[in-house]
Scaffold this motif. Structure first.
Motif, PDB file in Angstrom:
ATOM      1  N   VAL A  54      -4.736   5.208   9.715  1.00 33.50           N
ATOM      2  CA  VAL A  54      -3.319   5.418   9.482  1.00 33.50           C
ATOM      3  C   VAL A  54      -3.164   6.590   8.520  1.00 33.50           C
ATOM      4  CG1 VAL A  54      -1.212   4.400   8.574  1.00 33.50           C
ATOM      5  CG2 VAL A  54      -2.849   2.983   9.809  1.00 33.50           C
ATOM      6  N   ILE A  56      -1.136   8.565   5.760  1.00 34.54           N
ATOM      7  CA  ILE A  56      -0.114   8.272   4.760  1.00 34.54           C
ATOM      8  C   ILE A  56       0.727   9.532   4.581  1.00 34.54           C
ATOM      9  CG2 ILE A  56       0.321   7.634   2.380  1.00 34.54           C
ATOM     10  CD1 ILE A  56      -2.324   6.107   2.460  1.00 34.54           C
ATOM     11  N   PRO A  58       4.243  11.168   2.914  1.00 35.16           N
ATOM     12  CA  PRO A  58       5.296  10.893   1.927  1.00 35.16           C
ATOM     13  C   PRO A  58       6.659  10.858   2.604  1.00 35.16           C
ATOM     14  CG  PRO A  58       4.515  13.144   1.714  1.00 35.16           C
ATOM     15  CD  PRO A  58       3.614  12.470   2.706  1.00 35.16           C
TER      16      PRO A  58
END
Length: 71
Positions: A54, A56, A58
């Motif tokens: 996955v 990440i 922001p």
């Protein structure tokens, strides 16, 4: 009968409630169209649960402290 209803009103309420639930379930089933076929070979538990990566990311509008001080 509950709520001072006649037997006919109570039966009608039950009938329409159950009919509404069945209609909603039928519409949902037709919309999503699940695959109900039975596979020829049983599915192994490990093949279904594969490891996934996955990224990440922001959230939009989020900035680092260094980046916001330059503006």
């Amino acid at each position: 009968m509950p709520g001072r209803w006649s037997v006919g009103q109570y039966v009608a309420l039950c009938f329409f409630s159950i009919s509404s639930m069945m209609l909603g379930a039928s519409m949902t089933h037709n919309y999503y169209k699940p695959d109900l076929t039975i596979p020829a070979e049983p599915v192994k538990p490990n093949s279904v649960l594969k490891k996934r990566t996955v990224a990440i990311v922001p959230p939009r509008g989020a900035r680092d402290d260094d980046e916001s001080s330059n503006h």
